[in-house]
Design an enzyme around this catalytic site. Structure first.
Site, PDB file in Angstrom:
ATOM      1  N   SER A 122       0.779  -1.448   0.028  1.00  0.00           N
ATOM      2  CA  SER A 122       0.176   0.127   0.387  1.00  0.00           C
ATOM      3  C   SER A 122       0.878   0.976   0.263  1.00  0.00           C
ATOM      4  O   SER A 122       2.074   0.894  -0.797  1.00  0.00           O
ATOM      5  CB  SER A 122      -0.996   0.354   1.156  1.00  0.00           C
TER       6      SER A 122
ATOM      7  N   ASP B 125      -8.456  -3.889  -6.688  1.00  0.00           N
ATOM      8  CA  ASP B 125      -8.371  -3.432  -4.654  1.00  0.00           C
ATOM      9  C   ASP B 125      -8.469  -3.033  -4.833  1.00  0.00           C
ATOM     10  O   ASP B 125      -8.705  -1.202  -5.585  1.00  0.00           O
ATOM     11  CB  ASP B 125      -6.446  -3.361  -5.010  1.00  0.00           C
TER      12      ASP B 125
ATOM     13  N   HIS C 149      -7.320  -5.663  -0.951  1.00  0.00           N
ATOM     14  CA  HIS C 149      -6.030  -5.370  -1.014  1.00  0.00           C
ATOM     15  C   HIS C 149      -5.398  -5.483  -0.590  1.00  0.00           C
ATOM     16  O   HIS C 149      -4.110  -6.409   0.696  1.00  0.00           O
ATOM     17  CB  HIS C 149      -6.353  -4.105   0.457  1.00  0.00           C
TER      18      HIS C 149
END
Length: 509
Positions: free
Chosen positions: A229, A449, A476
């Site tokens: 991320s 995602d 994710h």
């Protein structure tokens, strides 16, 4: 993370060629020979890069008992708060280490994202993955939070508990002027309690420079890195700053370098797609609290949660489930399909007038230290909105992109968030990285995602010349989650630097 009605960045480096530096030094010396004696030598970073880590017990570290019980060691490394002033104030960056279970390749520095997610426990999450066999797994609490010092501090614990509007869970019934006053006070409070020096140096570039000090302290000539991320923004920034010091990088759930870290419209659309996928899965059961027609799920969800705007639900422990809390809990549950059954149970309870289950999920992201570093980084690095008309347009487009999370209340304008009042100027902005001399990197992107949509991964892989692994699913990130078609090529790359086949695309059997 996307939250509706949220209340509350291109790096430039100039490098002189060595010959020019030498010529300037000679000229300065010649001019100074008949004047005052030369002053002290310019400060350098040598003392930071020559540190030796003293690994030991994790007692006294945040979460130290759990880390120690799992066999991790901890240490701290000293860094300058301002790399432009290395003789000034310093900070201490907390590290954890889980030694390789088998034949060691190198240390693998990790980051879970955020910005502002504590990282000391990430080696625990990776302990059963194949990467733990061949690498020392290194966790890190980035500057400003967790077991690292000093902290970014904007509110007391009591203020954190009561300041939900400033936390981004804006009360839709509060006047815009009041929200902006709170956001401005929040920004000013961050400056008072943290200090402008630290507040201006908690951004991605400073953390990337910390990572290089950590690399040296670990005894690694080149960095091996796994980031998820926002951790991919850290990785790409490190690659821009130190391309010749990269051994290997795996960037999972990537952030598009050309956009804000958390673009409200892009992430709104991403979470709506995840909500639609959840609703379709839920609709397979006749007991789904959103009904059996996925096309009507957004409407059903709004009908279920909108009454909480006026009438929050009280729980047995005297907490209240309000509209913002249930939205936060829902969004938290959309990050991964493993959380979908819990969301179904929570919404089913809500339909019966109970809120305990959803309040438990709403607390997942409510940590003062993490939240304040998160906001500080976004304010330093995202394009700031200082015009209500622009804020209103963003709000309108976000509502259109994510109808499930539109509170439906009328309003002619949206408030400016805390970044509009931030007391230090931006230190970075979205840009296209231009990096020469990088080894092959690997980017892992998921087609569905919700938080970092797939096109951003394609963009990052293209700009860095990286190999792209595409995983078809709704979650994710995908690396080291037991998905063989992702983990096997990633591990092979990390161990022997063999990149995956170009265009690799897979899904879970």
């Amino acid at each position: 993370m996307f939250t509706p009605r949220k209340g509350i960045a291109a790096s430039t480096r100039v490098t002189l060629l060595p010959a020019v530096v030498a010529a300037l030094a000679l000229l300065t010396t010649a001019c100074a020979e008949d004047k005052a004696p030369a002053g002290p030598p310019p400060p350098t970073l040598d003392r930071y890069y020559q540190q030796t880590l003293a690994w030991g017990s994790c007692d006294g570290y945040q979460g130290g008992a759990e880390l120690g019980a799992a066999g991790l060691e901890c240490a701290r490394v000293t860094v300058p708060i301002d790399y432009g002033n290395p003789d000034g104030d310093t900070g201490r960056i907390a590290l954890s280490r889980l030694r390789a279970a088998g034949k060691r390749v190198a240390s693998l520095l990790t980051n879970p994202g955020g910005p502002g997610a504590p990282g000391l426990d990430l080696p625990l999450a990776l302990a059963k993955s194949p990467v733990a066999e061949r690498f020392d797994l290194i966790g890190m609490d980035v500057r400003g939070l967790g077991a690292s010092t000093p902290h970014v501090t904007c509110r007391t614990a009591a203020e954190f508990e009561t300041g939900q509007r400033v936390l981004g869970r804006t009360d839709p019934l509060v006047e815009i002027d009041q929200i902006e006053e709170e956001n401005e006070e929040y920004a000013n409070s961050c400056a008072r309690r943290t200090g402008l020096t630290l507040l201006g140096h908690v951004g991605t570039v400073d953390v990337a420079r910390d990572m290089d000090v950590v690399r040296a302290a670990l005894g690694e000539q080149k960095l091996t890195y796994f980031g998820g991320s926002y951790g991919t923004r850290l990785g790409s920034t490190y690659a821009e700053l130190f391309p010749d010091r990269v051994r290997a990088m795996v960037l999972d759930a990537p952030v598009d370098p050309t956009t804000n870290i958390s673009d409200p419209v892009i992430t709104a659309a991403g979470f709506q797609r995840a909500f639609d996928a959840y609703a379709a899965d839920c609709a397979k059961s006749p007991d789904c609290p959103l009904g059996t027609d996925p096309a009507k799920a957004s409407e059903k969800y709004r009908a279920l949660v909108k009454p909480l705007i006026q009438q929050p639900i009280s729980t047995a422990d005297r907490r209240k489930l309000d509209y913002g809390a249930v939205t936060t809990a829902t969004i938290a549950s959309l990050y991964h399909p493993a959380s979908w059954p819990g969301l179904t149970r929570g919404l089913t309870e809500l339909a019966r007038g109970h809120g305990e289950a959803l309040l438990g999920d709403a607390g997942v992201y409510e940590d003062a230290s993490s939240d304040e570093v998160h906001r500080a980084v976004l304010c330093l690095e995202e394009v700031r909105v200082t015009d209500r008309a622009v804020a209103t347009d963003i709000d309108r487009r976000s509502r259109t992109a994510a109808p499930a999370f539109d509170d439906g209340l009328p309003g002619s304008a949206a408030p400016l968030d805390a970044c509009a009042f931030w007391p230090v100027p931006p230190t970075a902005q979205p840009h296209v990285p231009h990096v020469a001399g990088l080894p092959k990197l690997v980017v892992v992107a998921v087609t569905g995602d919700p938080a970092t949509p797939y096109p951003g991964g394609v963009s990052l892989a293209k700009t860095l010349g990286a190999s792209l692994i595409t995983y078809e699913g709704t979650q994710h990130g995908a690396a080291f989650e037991g998905i063989a078609c992702v983990d096997e090529p990633v591990l092979k790359y990390l161990v022997d630097l063999t990149p995956p086949a170009e265009g690799l695309r897979c899904s879970k059997p």
